[in-house]
Design a protein around this motif. Structure first.
Motif, PDB file in Angstrom:
ATOM      1  N   ARG A 240       3.601  14.963 -10.840  1.00 14.67           N
ATOM      2  CA  ARG A 240       3.841  15.169 -12.273  1.00 14.67           C
ATOM      3  C   ARG A 240       2.661  15.871 -12.942  1.00 14.67           C
ATOM      4  NH1 ARG A 240       6.393   9.931 -12.333  1.00 14.67           N
ATOM      5  NH2 ARG A 240       4.393   9.021 -12.911  1.00 14.67           N
ATOM      6  N   ALA A 241       1.449  15.456 -12.583  1.00 18.46           N
ATOM      7  CA  ALA A 241       0.256  16.075 -13.180  1.00 18.46           C
ATOM      8  C   ALA A 241       0.156  17.544 -12.783  1.00 18.46           C
ATOM      9  CB  ALA A 241      -0.999  15.319 -12.753  1.00 18.46           C
ATOM     10  N   GLU A 242       0.470  17.866 -11.511  1.00  8.34           N
ATOM     11  CA  GLU A 242       0.443  19.268 -11.076  1.00  8.34           C
ATOM     12  C   GLU A 242       1.492  20.077 -11.826  1.00  8.34           C
ATOM     13  OE1 GLU A 242       1.031  19.209  -6.877  1.00  8.34           O
ATOM     14  OE2 GLU A 242      -1.068  18.757  -6.431  1.00  8.34           O
ATOM     15  N   ASN A 243       2.689  19.516 -11.974  1.00  2.00           N
ATOM     16  CA  ASN A 243       3.753  20.227 -12.706  1.00  2.00           C
ATOM     17  C   ASN A 243       3.374  20.429 -14.174  1.00  2.00           C
ATOM     18  OD1 ASN A 243       5.319  20.416 -10.412  1.00  2.00           O
ATOM     19  ND2 ASN A 243       6.512  18.572 -10.883  1.00  2.00           N
ATOM     20  N   ASP A 244       2.782  19.379 -14.789  1.00  2.00           N
ATOM     21  CA  ASP A 244       2.345  19.510 -16.179  1.00  2.00           C
ATOM     22  C   ASP A 244       1.257  20.574 -16.308  1.00  2.00           C
ATOM     23  OD1 ASP A 244       4.125  17.548 -16.861  1.00  2.00           O
ATOM     24  OD2 ASP A 244       2.617  15.942 -17.031  1.00  2.00           O
ATOM     25  N   LEU A 245       0.349  20.612 -15.338  1.00  2.00           N
ATOM     26  CA  LEU A 245      -0.720  21.613 -15.367  1.00  2.00           C
ATOM     27  C   LEU A 245      -0.152  23.019 -15.216  1.00  2.00           C
ATOM     28  CD1 LEU A 245      -3.772  22.063 -15.513  1.00  2.00           C
ATOM     29  CD2 LEU A 245      -3.849  21.820 -13.027  1.00  2.00           C
ATOM     30  N   LYS A 246       0.813  23.178 -14.297  1.00  2.00           N
ATOM     31  CA  LYS A 246       1.445  24.499 -14.120  1.00  2.00           C
ATOM     32  C   LYS A 246       2.181  24.913 -15.395  1.00  2.00           C
ATOM     33  CE  LYS A 246       2.136  24.185  -9.141  1.00  2.00           C
ATOM     34  NZ  LYS A 246       3.119  24.016  -8.074  1.00  2.00           N
ATOM     35  N   ASP A 247       2.923  23.967 -15.994  1.00  3.30           N
ATOM     36  CA  ASP A 247       3.646  24.271 -17.239  1.00  3.30           C
ATOM     37  C   ASP A 247       2.677  24.650 -18.356  1.00  3.30           C
ATOM     38  OD1 ASP A 247       6.004  23.763 -15.961  1.00  3.30           O
ATOM     39  OD2 ASP A 247       6.260  21.735 -16.797  1.00  3.30           O
ATOM     40  N   ALA A 248       1.558  23.934 -18.447  1.00  3.25           N
ATOM     41  CA  ALA A 248       0.567  24.236 -19.486  1.00  3.25           C
ATOM     42  C   ALA A 248      -0.043  25.615 -19.237  1.00  3.25           C
ATOM     43  CB  ALA A 248      -0.511  23.166 -19.511  1.00  3.25           C
ATOM     44  N   GLY A 249      -0.299  25.949 -17.976  1.00  3.49           N
ATOM     45  CA  GLY A 249      -0.850  27.269 -17.644  1.00  3.49           C
ATOM     46  C   GLY A 249       0.128  28.378 -17.986  1.00  3.49           C
ATOM     47  N   ARG A 250       1.414  28.162 -17.696  1.00  2.00           N
ATOM     48  CA  ARG A 250       2.428  29.174 -18.023  1.00  2.00           C
ATOM     49  C   ARG A 250       2.541  29.364 -19.538  1.00  2.00           C
ATOM     50  NH1 ARG A 250       6.253  26.308 -14.326  1.00  2.00           N
ATOM     51  NH2 ARG A 250       5.719  27.062 -12.274  1.00  2.00           N
TER      52      ARG A 250
ATOM     53  N   LEU B  91       0.826  -1.210   0.000  1.00  2.00           N
ATOM     54  CA  LEU B  91       0.000   0.000   0.000  1.00  2.00           C
ATOM     55  C   LEU B  91       0.862   1.262   0.000  1.00  2.00           C
ATOM     56  CD1 LEU B  91      -2.852  -1.000   2.464  1.00  2.00           C
ATOM     57  CD2 LEU B  91      -3.048  -0.620   0.000  1.00  2.00           C
ATOM     58  N   GLN B  92       1.976   1.229   0.734  1.00  2.00           N
ATOM     59  CA  GLN B  92       2.874   2.386   0.765  1.00  2.00           C
ATOM     60  C   GLN B  92       3.480   2.640  -0.611  1.00  2.00           C
ATOM     61  OE1 GLN B  92       3.325   4.443   3.468  1.00  2.00           O
ATOM     62  NE2 GLN B  92       4.360   5.743   1.981  1.00  2.00           N
ATOM     63  N   SER B  93       3.867   1.557  -1.311  1.00  2.00           N
ATOM     64  CA  SER B  93       4.427   1.734  -2.659  1.00  2.00           C
ATOM     65  C   SER B  93       3.369   2.272  -3.618  1.00  2.00           C
ATOM     66  CB  SER B  93       4.998   0.416  -3.183  1.00  2.00           C
ATOM     67  OG  SER B  93       3.966  -0.501  -3.473  1.00  2.00           O
ATOM     68  N   GLN B  94       2.134   1.809  -3.477  1.00  2.00           N
ATOM     69  CA  GLN B  94       1.051   2.339  -4.315  1.00  2.00           C
ATOM     70  C   GLN B  94       0.796   3.817  -4.021  1.00  2.00           C
ATOM     71  OE1 GLN B  94      -0.624   0.619  -6.813  1.00  2.00           O
ATOM     72  NE2 GLN B  94       1.021  -0.837  -6.408  1.00  2.00           N
ATOM     73  N   LEU B  95       0.831   4.170  -2.726  1.00  2.00           N
ATOM     74  CA  LEU B  95       0.630   5.572  -2.327  1.00  2.00           C
ATOM     75  C   LEU B  95       1.751   6.450  -2.861  1.00  2.00           C
ATOM     76  CD1 LEU B  95      -1.124   7.521  -0.687  1.00  2.00           C
ATOM     77  CD2 LEU B  95       0.245   6.938   1.315  1.00  2.00           C
ATOM     78  N   ASP B  96       3.000   5.959  -2.788  1.00  2.00           N
ATOM     79  CA  ASP B  96       4.131   6.723  -3.329  1.00  2.00           C
ATOM     80  C   ASP B  96       3.989   6.917  -4.838  1.00  2.00           C
ATOM     81  OD1 ASP B  96       5.206   6.848  -0.803  1.00  2.00           O
ATOM     82  OD2 ASP B  96       6.651   5.219  -1.117  1.00  2.00           O
ATOM     83  N   ASP B  97       3.527   5.886  -5.530  1.00  2.00           N
ATOM     84  CA  ASP B  97       3.319   5.978  -6.972  1.00  2.00           C
ATOM     85  C   ASP B  97       2.237   7.008  -7.299  1.00  2.00           C
ATOM     86  OD1 ASP B  97       3.710   5.158  -9.696  1.00  2.00           O
ATOM     87  OD2 ASP B  97       1.819   4.058  -9.550  1.00  2.00           O
ATOM     88  N   VAL B  98       1.144   7.000  -6.543  1.00  5.13           N
ATOM     89  CA  VAL B  98       0.062   7.980  -6.765  1.00  5.13           C
ATOM     90  C   VAL B  98       0.564   9.395  -6.494  1.00  5.13           C
ATOM     91  CG1 VAL B  98      -2.170   8.782  -5.874  1.00  5.13           C
ATOM     92  CG2 VAL B  98      -1.817   6.360  -6.374  1.00  5.13           C
ATOM     93  N   ARG B  99       1.362   9.544  -5.429  1.00  2.00           N
ATOM     94  CA  ARG B  99       1.921  10.879  -5.122  1.00  2.00           C
ATOM     95  C   ARG B  99       2.796  11.375  -6.266  1.00  2.00           C
ATOM     96  NH1 ARG B  99       3.597   9.537   0.947  1.00  2.00           N
ATOM     97  NH2 ARG B  99       1.655  10.117   1.983  1.00  2.00           N
ATOM     98  N   GLN B 100       3.651  10.497  -6.803  1.00  9.48           N
ATOM     99  CA  GLN B 100       4.532  10.896  -7.907  1.00  9.48           C
ATOM    100  C   GLN B 100       3.732  11.290  -9.139  1.00  9.48           C
ATOM    101  OE1 GLN B 100       7.163   7.583  -8.479  1.00  9.48           O
ATOM    102  NE2 GLN B 100       8.349   7.998  -6.610  1.00  9.48           N
ATOM    103  N   ARG B 101       2.693  10.502  -9.430  1.00  4.97           N
ATOM    104  CA  ARG B 101       1.854  10.854 -10.596  1.00  4.97           C
ATOM    105  C   ARG B 101       1.106  12.160 -10.365  1.00  4.97           C
ATOM    106  NH1 ARG B 101      -1.795   6.019 -11.922  1.00  4.97           N
ATOM    107  NH2 ARG B 101      -1.242   5.263  -9.877  1.00  4.97           N
ATOM    108  N   LEU B 102       0.652  12.380  -9.142  1.00  2.85           N
ATOM    109  CA  LEU B 102      -0.048  13.628  -8.822  1.00  2.85           C
ATOM    110  C   LEU B 102       0.897  14.817  -8.946  1.00  2.85           C
ATOM    111  CD1 LEU B 102      -2.641  15.000  -7.845  1.00  2.85           C
ATOM    112  CD2 LEU B 102      -1.887  14.574  -5.507  1.00  2.85           C
TER     113      LEU B 102
END
Length: 197
Positions: A180-190, A167-178
């Protein structure tokens, strides 16, 4: 007739007595009575485990690993109660005494004489232990039961840790994807803001 009686008595006197001890275990599954939930959604309770589960637990109780752990625990210092008395009577009768087995041999022999059986269609399992000493038979039965319980708890802790790690590895994977998605969203907004300027 007297000769037959004498031979019978000598044969009986030369046999080492075997003592049998018994203990009873109530086998419960891992999920039974989870969070003190007494009934299922249909309002029924499950009081009898599947036969395959009970047979699996019986095989674990009879396994070499449980027996070896129990024998190792007992080797720490049980003294047989009737060994000195038997040696005294054998020498007092003037017969050739059998060499007295060592305590370690008695414990190993008792470990090989453990039998386990289910009681009908219930969760109850009986453990029978035979030994050349009554106290040793009782101690072997209790030690096998305690060793089985410890093994069961260790197995559950190990399973819980493996689940927690997964479960911890799954949570870490979700955090990393989140992230990345936030960074991609910020880059797209910029990029969108800079494209308008």
């Amino acid at each position: 007739m007297l000769t037959g009686m004498a031979v019978g008595w000598l044969f009986a006197a030369s046999q080492r007595p075997l003592y049998e001890a018994r203990t009873v275990l109530d086998i419960r599954s891992l999920n039974e009575n989870f969070l003190n939930n007494q009934g299922s959604s249909s309002g029924t309770t499950e009081s009898v485990l599947p036969e395959a589960y009970i047979q699996t637990e019986i095989k674990i109780l009879q396994s070499d690993s449980i027996r070896k752990r129990a024998v190792d625990k007992l080797s720490a210092g049980i003294q047989p109660s009737n060994q000195k008395a038997a040696a005294f009577w054998l020498s007092a009768l003037g017969r050739l005494a059998y060499p007295s087995p060592s305590l370690a041999d008695l414990i190993v022999d008792a470990g090989h004489r453990v039998k386990v059986r289910a009681v009908g269609n219930t969760r109850i399992v009986e453990v029978f232990c035979d030994a050349q000493d009554g106290q040793l038979a009782a101690s072997m039965c209790n030690t096998v039961a305690h060793t089985y319980i410890e093994n069961n708890l260790e197995s559950r802790v190990r399973s819980t840790k493996e689940t927690s790690d997964w479960l911890q590895s799954q949570l870490d994977d979700v955090r990393q994807r989140l992230t990345r998605a936030e960074n991609d969203l910020k880059d797209a907004g910029r990029r969108q803001i800079s494209g308008r300027l």
